[in-house]
Design a protein around this motif. Structure first.
Motif, PDB file in Angstrom:
ATOM      1  N   TYR A 163     -25.274 -19.091  16.983  1.00  0.00           N
ATOM      2  CA  TYR A 163     -26.581 -18.535  16.635  1.00  0.00           C
ATOM      3  C   TYR A 163     -26.662 -17.070  17.055  1.00  0.00           C
ATOM      4  CZ  TYR A 163     -27.970 -23.421  16.114  1.00  0.00           C
ATOM      5  OH  TYR A 163     -28.054 -24.732  15.723  1.00  0.00           O
ATOM      6  N   ASP A 164     -27.220 -16.264  16.180  1.00  0.00           N
ATOM      7  CA  ASP A 164     -27.451 -14.850  16.472  1.00  0.00           C
ATOM      8  C   ASP A 164     -28.808 -14.726  17.153  1.00  0.00           C
ATOM      9  OD1 ASP A 164     -27.397 -12.129  16.591  1.00  0.00           O
ATOM     10  OD2 ASP A 164     -27.523 -11.785  14.432  1.00  0.00           O
ATOM     11  N   GLY A 165     -28.814 -14.986  18.446  1.00  0.00           N
ATOM     12  CA  GLY A 165     -30.057 -15.037  19.207  1.00  0.00           C
ATOM     13  C   GLY A 165     -30.223 -16.414  19.824  1.00  0.00           C
ATOM     14  N   GLN A 166     -31.461 -16.807  20.068  1.00  0.00           N
ATOM     15  CA  GLN A 166     -31.734 -18.129  20.626  1.00  0.00           C
ATOM     16  C   GLN A 166     -31.310 -19.215  19.628  1.00  0.00           C
ATOM     17  OE1 GLN A 166     -32.812 -18.877  23.633  1.00  0.00           O
ATOM     18  NE2 GLN A 166     -33.412 -16.861  24.395  1.00  0.00           N
ATOM     19  N   PRO A 167     -30.931 -20.410  20.118  1.00  0.00           N
ATOM     20  CA  PRO A 167     -30.469 -21.472  19.214  1.00  0.00           C
ATOM     21  C   PRO A 167     -31.615 -22.121  18.445  1.00  0.00           C
ATOM     22  CG  PRO A 167     -30.456 -22.251  21.481  1.00  0.00           C
ATOM     23  CD  PRO A 167     -30.796 -20.788  21.541  1.00  0.00           C
ATOM     24  N   SER A 168     -32.017 -21.480  17.361  1.00  0.00           N
ATOM     25  CA  SER A 168     -33.049 -22.020  16.479  1.00  0.00           C
ATOM     26  C   SER A 168     -32.532 -21.940  15.048  1.00  0.00           C
ATOM     27  CB  SER A 168     -34.358 -21.237  16.625  1.00  0.00           C
ATOM     28  OG  SER A 168     -34.179 -19.886  16.246  1.00  0.00           O
ATOM     29  N   PRO A 169     -33.023 -22.792  14.133  1.00  0.00           N
ATOM     30  CA  PRO A 169     -32.475 -22.847  12.768  1.00  0.00           C
ATOM     31  C   PRO A 169     -32.434 -21.496  12.065  1.00  0.00           C
ATOM     32  CG  PRO A 169     -33.922 -24.715  13.152  1.00  0.00           C
ATOM     33  CD  PRO A 169     -34.053 -23.833  14.356  1.00  0.00           C
ATOM     34  N   GLY A 170     -33.443 -20.673  12.267  1.00  0.00           N
ATOM     35  CA  GLY A 170     -33.475 -19.382  11.590  1.00  0.00           C
ATOM     36  C   GLY A 170     -32.429 -18.401  12.074  1.00  0.00           C
ATOM     37  N   ASN A 171     -31.825 -18.673  13.234  1.00  0.00           N
ATOM     38  CA  ASN A 171     -30.821 -17.765  13.794  1.00  0.00           C
ATOM     39  C   ASN A 171     -29.390 -18.246  13.573  1.00  0.00           C
ATOM     40  OD1 ASN A 171     -32.808 -16.059  14.782  1.00  0.00           O
ATOM     41  ND2 ASN A 171     -32.880 -17.051  16.787  1.00  0.00           N
ATOM     42  N   LEU A 172     -29.222 -19.361  12.840  1.00  0.00           N
ATOM     43  CA  LEU A 172     -27.878 -19.902  12.636  1.00  0.00           C
ATOM     44  C   LEU A 172     -27.003 -18.889  11.907  1.00  0.00           C
ATOM     45  CD1 LEU A 172     -25.911 -22.294  12.856  1.00  0.00           C
ATOM     46  CD2 LEU A 172     -26.776 -23.078  10.638  1.00  0.00           C
ATOM     47  N   LYS A 173     -25.857 -18.578  12.499  1.00  0.00           N
ATOM     48  CA  LYS A 173     -24.934 -17.599  11.916  1.00  0.00           C
ATOM     49  C   LYS A 173     -23.705 -18.271  11.318  1.00  0.00           C
ATOM     50  CE  LYS A 173     -22.956 -13.050  13.030  1.00  0.00           C
ATOM     51  NZ  LYS A 173     -23.911 -12.277  12.210  1.00  0.00           N
ATOM     52  N   MET A 174     -23.228 -19.349  11.965  1.00  0.00           N
ATOM     53  CA  MET A 174     -22.013 -19.999  11.481  1.00  0.00           C
ATOM     54  C   MET A 174     -21.903 -21.401  12.069  1.00  0.00           C
ATOM     55  SD  MET A 174     -18.106 -18.486  11.674  1.00  0.00           S
ATOM     56  CE  MET A 174     -18.578 -17.072  10.678  1.00  0.00           C
ATOM     57  N   ARG A 175     -21.453 -22.354  11.242  1.00  0.00           N
ATOM     58  CA  ARG A 175     -21.151 -23.711  11.702  1.00  0.00           C
ATOM     59  C   ARG A 175     -19.662 -23.934  11.530  1.00  0.00           C
ATOM     60  NH1 ARG A 175     -22.758 -27.826   9.098  1.00  0.00           N
ATOM     61  NH2 ARG A 175     -23.481 -29.234  10.715  1.00  0.00           N
ATOM     62  N   LEU A 176     -18.995 -24.355  12.603  1.00  0.00           N
ATOM     63  CA  LEU A 176     -17.547 -24.497  12.589  1.00  0.00           C
ATOM     64  C   LEU A 176     -17.148 -25.934  12.859  1.00  0.00           C
ATOM     65  CD1 LEU A 176     -16.700 -21.328  14.711  1.00  0.00           C
ATOM     66  CD2 LEU A 176     -16.540 -21.541  12.228  1.00  0.00           C
ATOM     67  N   SER A 177     -16.178 -26.406  12.089  1.00  0.00           N
ATOM     68  CA  SER A 177     -15.618 -27.730  12.281  1.00  0.00           C
ATOM     69  C   SER A 177     -14.203 -27.705  11.717  1.00  0.00           C
ATOM     70  CB  SER A 177     -16.470 -28.787  11.570  1.00  0.00           C
ATOM     71  OG  SER A 177     -16.056 -30.091  11.918  1.00  0.00           O
ATOM     72  N   GLY A 178     -13.370 -28.630  12.132  1.00  0.00           N
ATOM     73  CA  GLY A 178     -12.003 -28.638  11.630  1.00  0.00           C
ATOM     74  C   GLY A 178     -11.104 -27.710  12.424  1.00  0.00           C
TER      75      GLY A 178
END
Length: 252
Positions: free
Chosen positions: A68-83
């Motif tokens: 998250y780019d900032g506090q961990p809130s949905p609007g600040n999500l920058k990237m989701r990583l898996s694999g």
């Protein structure tokens, strides 16, 4: 009768300092099931944070680290990583960067290891190495340029020269995403980043016969992808380009 006990591994917390390392619990020997960890990296005002993943091995689609780019809130999500695919270095727009790591009830893997570094507002930070590629240049301040090339047997896709520029509201940033190197004669691949380019093999010269190429463009949840063709010429009725996404495929 049996007695079963589970010792929860502590993880997450507030992280401060000019640089440091964040690892999934148990790394590199495997993380536990039902993990739920949040790290908050905080630096001084006007500084930014660069996060670089050096290892990523998670159960695909089920164990996830969100940045998250900032506090961990949905609007600040920058990237989701898996694999297992390592992303390019991630740079915050402000003085806070957050990681949230969650796992499901079964199947584990090695986990992840990431290093962070505090960036002054006048530097872009390293754009990162690319597989089978070489980076030329070691200065990353505003106005500096770096150049990418590929090892023998590989062809560069994307912009080979990146310039560190001033970006309104977020200090310095590179003007283009990092390119990638594909094997000669091969085509397709997975692309990330806010912008990039795709060309048919050999462009602007003619492409070969019997090609079968697939490119996957990945965006963050909530984002959309705009695809603009600057040049398009295929053998009519015999050579095709199919574009698919959330809507029905279209044939060109």
């Amino acid at each position: 009768m049996f007695l079963y006990s589970l010792a929860a591994q502590s993880c997450g917390g507030v992280v401060q300092g000019l640089n440091g390392t964040i690892e999934s619990p148990g790394f590199p020997h495997g993380y536990p099931n039902y993990a739920n960890c949040t790290w908050l990296i905080i630096t001084g005002e006007r500084n930014r944070i660069q996060l670089t993943f050096v290892t990523l091995a998670l159960e695909e689609d089920f164990d996830i680290v969100s940045v998250y780019d900032g506090q961990p809130s949905p609007g600040n999500l920058k990237m989701r990583l898996s694999g297992f695919m390592l992303p390019s270095p991630i740079v915050s727009s402000g003085s806070i960067l957050a990681l949230w790591f969650t796992t499901d009830f079964a199947v584990s893997a090695q986990g992840f290891k990431a290093v962070y570094e505090v960036l002054p507002s006048h530097t872009c930070g390293t754009p990162g190495l690319i597989p089978n590629g070489v980076i030329h240049g070691s200065r990353y301040n505003i106005g500096d340029k770096i150049r990418y090339s590929c090892e023998s047997g590989y062809v560069l896709e994307g912009h080979n020269i990146l310039t560190c520029i001033v970006s309104a509201g977020s200090g310095a940033q590179w003007d283009f995403p990092s390119p990638f190197c594909r094997a000669e004669g091969a085509c397709g691949g997975t692309l990330r980043g806010t912008a990039g380019s795709i060309t048919s093999p050999g462009y602007p010269t003619e492409y070969d016969n019997n090609l079968d190429c697939t490119w996957s463009i990945l965006a963050e949840p909530g984002d959309t992808i705009a695809l603009v063709f600057n040049d398009f010429f295929l053998e009519d009725k015999y050579d095709f380009l199919e574009i698919s996404g959330t809507e029905a495929p279209s044939i060109w």
